[in-house]
Scaffold this motif. Structure first.
Motif, mmCIF file in Angstrom:
data_model
loop_
_atom_site.group_PDB
_atom_site.id
_atom_site.type_symbol
_atom_site.label_atom_id
_atom_site.label_comp_id
_atom_site.label_asym_id
_atom_site.label_seq_id
_atom_site.Cartn_x
_atom_site.Cartn_y
_atom_site.Cartn_z
ATOM 1 N N GLU A 1 0.796 -1.237 0.000
ATOM 2 C CA GLU A 1 0.000 0.000 0.000
ATOM 3 C C GLU A 1 0.823 1.278 0.000
ATOM 4 O OE1 GLU A 1 -3.456 0.050 2.547
ATOM 5 O OE2 GLU A 1 -3.653 -2.129 2.408
ATOM 6 N N VAL A 2 2.156 1.189 -0.050
ATOM 7 C CA VAL A 2 2.982 2.390 -0.206
ATOM 8 C C VAL A 2 3.196 2.593 -1.696
ATOM 9 C CG1 VAL A 2 5.249 3.427 0.161
ATOM 10 C CG2 VAL A 2 4.139 2.192 2.018
ATOM 11 N N GLY A 3 2.986 3.832 -2.149
ATOM 12 C CA GLY A 3 3.148 4.140 -3.553
ATOM 13 C C GLY A 3 4.380 4.986 -3.815
ATOM 14 N N VAL A 4 4.576 5.279 -5.081
ATOM 15 C CA VAL A 4 5.649 6.168 -5.502
ATOM 16 C C VAL A 4 4.983 7.422 -6.039
ATOM 17 C CG1 VAL A 4 7.611 6.485 -7.046
ATOM 18 C CG2 VAL A 4 7.162 4.228 -6.062
ATOM 19 N N ALA A 5 5.319 8.560 -5.458
ATOM 20 C CA ALA A 5 4.683 9.822 -5.833
ATOM 21 C C ALA A 5 5.044 10.211 -7.265
ATOM 22 C CB ALA A 5 5.124 10.928 -4.882
ATOM 23 N N MET B 1 1.738 15.437 -7.241
ATOM 24 C CA MET B 1 2.199 15.817 -5.904
ATOM 25 C C MET B 1 2.373 17.333 -5.830
ATOM 26 S SD MET B 1 2.777 14.831 -2.844
ATOM 27 C CE MET B 1 2.603 13.085 -3.122
ATOM 28 N N ALA B 2 2.953 17.931 -6.858
ATOM 29 C CA ALA B 2 3.133 19.387 -6.883
ATOM 30 C C ALA B 2 1.779 20.095 -6.853
ATOM 31 C CB ALA B 2 3.928 19.807 -8.111
ATOM 32 N N GLU B 3 0.812 19.569 -7.601
ATOM 33 C CA GLU B 3 -0.529 20.171 -7.587
ATOM 34 C C GLU B 3 -1.120 20.139 -6.190
ATOM 35 O OE1 GLU B 3 -3.519 18.987 -10.428
ATOM 36 O OE2 GLU B 3 -1.952 18.667 -11.948
ATOM 37 N N MET B 4 -1.014 18.993 -5.544
ATOM 38 C CA MET B 4 -1.572 18.868 -4.203
ATOM 39 C C MET B 4 -0.872 19.829 -3.239
ATOM 40 S SD MET B 4 -2.122 15.504 -1.819
ATOM 41 C CE MET B 4 -0.401 15.187 -1.537
ATOM 42 N N MET B 5 0.450 19.914 -3.322
ATOM 43 C CA MET B 5 1.189 20.765 -2.392
ATOM 44 C C MET B 5 0.954 22.255 -2.651
ATOM 45 S SD MET B 5 4.682 18.566 -2.048
ATOM 46 C CE MET B 5 5.332 19.410 -0.613
ATOM 47 N N ARG B 6 0.576 22.602 -3.866
ATOM 48 C CA ARG B 6 0.311 24.005 -4.198
ATOM 49 C C ARG B 6 -1.141 24.400 -3.923
ATOM 50 N NH1 ARG B 6 0.509 24.969 -9.537
ATOM 51 N NH2 ARG B 6 0.566 27.193 -9.126
ATOM 52 N N ASP B 7 -2.010 23.441 -3.705
ATOM 53 C CA ASP B 7 -3.426 23.713 -3.490
ATOM 54 C C ASP B 7 -3.594 24.439 -2.153
ATOM 55 O OD1 ASP B 7 -6.168 23.622 -2.863
ATOM 56 O OD2 ASP B 7 -6.421 21.675 -3.834
ATOM 57 N N PRO B 8 -4.077 25.688 -2.191
ATOM 58 C CA PRO B 8 -4.200 26.453 -0.937
ATOM 59 C C PRO B 8 -5.199 25.854 0.056
ATOM 60 C CG PRO B 8 -5.155 27.685 -2.777
ATOM 61 C CD PRO B 8 -4.512 26.450 -3.353
#
Length: 100
Positions: free
Chosen positions: A77-81, A86-93
């Motif tokens: 159940e561990v994935g590779v980002a 990942m960048a979209e998620m981290m930039r989402d305010p």
């Protein structure tokens, strides 16, 4: 945060990616607060607990290529980002990002 209803997504980068390797065992435990009867837990134990309660976990996209490991070495159940999503998620305010 999880106990208060927050959906967590953990991205493990650099040496923290080792926690996602199946069979990895930390050398040292984490001291827990006196109110916790567990006393000491290892970081991979905390990760397992979080995952069993629904936390999604990925290793950084460059973790595996920078090691001698492959996806088959990761815990179930561990994935590779993927860098883009990942960048979209981290930039989402609307999504808070914390790093440790």
């Amino acid at each position: 945060m999880q106990q208060q209803g927050t959906d967590l997504h953990i991205l493990l980068c650099d040496a923290a990616g080792d926690l996602a390797v199946d069979g990895y065992a930390s050398a040292e435990a984490i001291n827990t607060p006196p109110s916790n009867p567990a006393g000491q837990v290892k970081p991979e134990g905390v990760l397992s607990m979080l995952m069993s309660n629904g936390t999604s976990v990925d290793v950084c996209a460059i973790y595996l290529p920078s090691s001698d490991l492959g996806e088959d070495n990761l815990r179930e159940e561990v994935g590779v980002a993927a860098p883009g999503p990942m960048a979209e998620m981290m930039r989402d305010p609307s999504i808070p990002v914390y790093n440790f």
